[in-house]
Design an enzyme around this catalytic site. Structure first.
Site, PDB file in Angstrom:
ATOM      1  CB  ILE A  15      -0.876  -0.087   1.230  1.00 25.83           C
ATOM      2  CG1 ILE A  15      -1.713  -1.135   1.285  1.00 25.83           C
ATOM      3  CG2 ILE A  15      -1.821   1.518   1.170  1.00 25.83           C
ATOM      4  CD1 ILE A  15      -2.427  -1.624   2.490  1.00 25.83           C
ATOM      5  CG  LEU A  36      14.910  -2.520   2.184  1.00 25.80           C
ATOM      6  CD1 LEU A  36      16.461  -2.391   1.698  1.00 25.80           C
ATOM      7  CD2 LEU A  36      14.064  -2.126   1.065  1.00 25.80           C
ATOM      8  CE  LYS A  88       0.729  -7.016   4.074  1.00 23.11           C
ATOM      9  NZ  LYS A  88      -0.109  -7.100   2.989  1.00 23.11           N
ATOM     10  CB  SER A 128      -6.831  -2.995   9.724  1.00 25.73           C
ATOM     11  OG  SER A 128      -7.383  -4.378   9.252  1.00 25.73           O
ATOM     12  CE1 TYR A 153      -3.904  -6.752  10.821  1.00 28.60           C
ATOM     13  CE2 TYR A 153      -1.746  -5.774  11.018  1.00 28.60           C
ATOM     14  CZ  TYR A 153      -3.110  -5.891  10.619  1.00 28.60           C
ATOM     15  OH  TYR A 153      -3.323  -4.650   9.470  1.00 28.60           O
ATOM     16  CE  LYS A 157      -2.266  -2.071  11.323  1.00 33.18           C
ATOM     17  NZ  LYS A 157      -1.138  -1.207  11.037  1.00 33.18           N
ATOM     18  N   GLY A 301     -10.181 -17.975  13.296  1.00 32.00           N
ATOM     19  CA  GLY A 301     -10.188 -16.265  13.581  1.00 32.00           C
ATOM     20  C   GLY A 301     -10.958 -15.739  12.214  1.00 32.00           C
TER      21      GLY A 301
END
Ligand code: WQD
Length: 342
Positions: A15, A36, A88, A128, A153, A157, A301
């Protein structure tokens, strides 16, 4: 002061790279920080090839607080930050929670600490729809309750949004927006940048395109016994370029001082729910291929249904998604063919 200098952390990611292109298209000067760990310098070449402008790039791990401080000493004229840098992978986060909390939260804290000291403190956070868990009502509005996270994760957020909200509450000079992404898919129309999952893709669309290109034997559809029209899960799949453009308009809202509060959240989706089978049918339509897939057990999940109410972004950001599911799937397939040399 250069009122156009923007920092994009994680700017060589999926993104992030598409957002850098749209920022440059709007005349912004972009500085990219990336460690990276989940991207490559080829992406920088792809961005430059699309826009004709090479962003400034600094390889930097935001977990190193001192390096972050040194960076901002050099780049004190940054007027806005778009913060993508984070891990992520939902499944990986369950296996390695501490790595996720360190990488996603320490880096956010170090970034915010520096952004608050800028002359122009504008911050866009990559959040998210995962913060909603399985929402009770569809389409999902920004007022839907944040539910207990399904994974570390997702928790990073939720906690990330709370950290930003708390910092904004005591720093009136900090203006921040959290963008709650639904499911980003597709690639730039040039096929020079796109999604580059490392190893076996966790997400649906890259698994579909890799199956079609022969990299995977077949797609497993995780469950067809859900309480949905065709039994498969429903999501809001948004073209990554539409999502990238939402970041530009959100940043412009802050730079113009158009925000109504110094912390805001926006859903970024299409507002349309598509089932797994409908995504497969879309791929088959645009590629002219028959996809090899078979039904498998549900994935733990997974929520059943999630698609966005986008009224707030439409009205306050003046933004709406433009691409159809078919256009997004075709862009994903064109990208897959490009990187596989098909
Ligand atoms: C979509 C649907 C799967 C793979 C995740 C993160 C979310 C966000 C987007 C970062 C589900 C089904 C998938 C496969 C399948 N990421 N599926 N076979 O889980 O909605 O969201 O990615 O912000 O935070 O949770 O996306 O693409 O993994 O799954 O049947 O091989 O496709 O069961 O119903 P998801 P996904």
């Amino acid at each position: 002061m250069n009122m156009k200098k923007i920092l994009v952390t994680g700017g060589l990611g999926f993104i992030g790279s598409h957002t850098v292109v749209e920022l440059q298209n709007e005349g912004f000067d972009v500085v990219i920080i990336d460690n990276l760990s989940n991207s490559s310098l080829d992406v920088l070449q792809g961005i430059t090839s699309i826009t004709g402008k090479a962003p400034i790039f600094e390889k930097l791990d935001l977990k190193h607080k001192y390096s972050v401080k040194e960076f901002f000493k050099t780049h004190s004229d940054i007027v806005g930050v778009i913060h993508f840098a984070a891990s992520k992978a939902v499944g990986e986060s369950v296996e390695q929670p501490l790595m996720y909390y360190e990488n996603n939260l320490n880096t956010l804290i170090y970034m915010l600490d520096e952004v608050c000291n800028l002359a122009s403190s504008n911050f866009i956070f990559s959040s998210s729809c995962t913060v909603y868990g399985q929402a009770d009502e569809m389409p999902i509005t920004e007022n839907a309750p944040v539910k207990p996270a399904e994974s570390p994760y997702g928790n990073t957020k939720q906690i990330g949004e709370e950290i930003i909200s708390d910092v904004c509450r005591v720093n009136s000079n900090l203006n921040a927006i959290s963008l709650r992404y639904f499911n980003p898919i597709g690639a730039h129309k040039s096929a020079k940048i796109g999604e580059l999952p490392i190893g076996v893709p966790q997400n649906l669309v890259p698994f579909i395109t890799q199956t079609a290109s022969g990299l995977r034997d077949f797609l497993s559809v995780f469950g067809n016994d859900y309480p949905t029209p065709d039994g498969t899960c429903i999501r809001d799949y948004i073209h990554v370029v539409d999502l990238a453009k939402a970041h530009v308009v959100a940043l412009q809202r802050l730079l113009k001082g158009g925000n109504e509060a110094n912390y805001e959240t926006f859903n970024v989706g299409t507002g349309v729910g598509s089932s797994v089978l409908e995504v497969i049918q879309s791929f088959e339509r645009v590629s002219g291929l028959k996809l090899k897939y078979q039904f498998a057990e549900r994935r733990s999940g997974d929520i059943i249904t999630a698609y966005a109410n986008t009224d707030k972004a439409n009205s306050k950001l003046g933004w709406t998604s433009k691409s159809t599911l078919d256009e997004a799937m075709l862009s994903a397939w064109n990208w897959e063919k490009k990187i596989r040399g098909l």
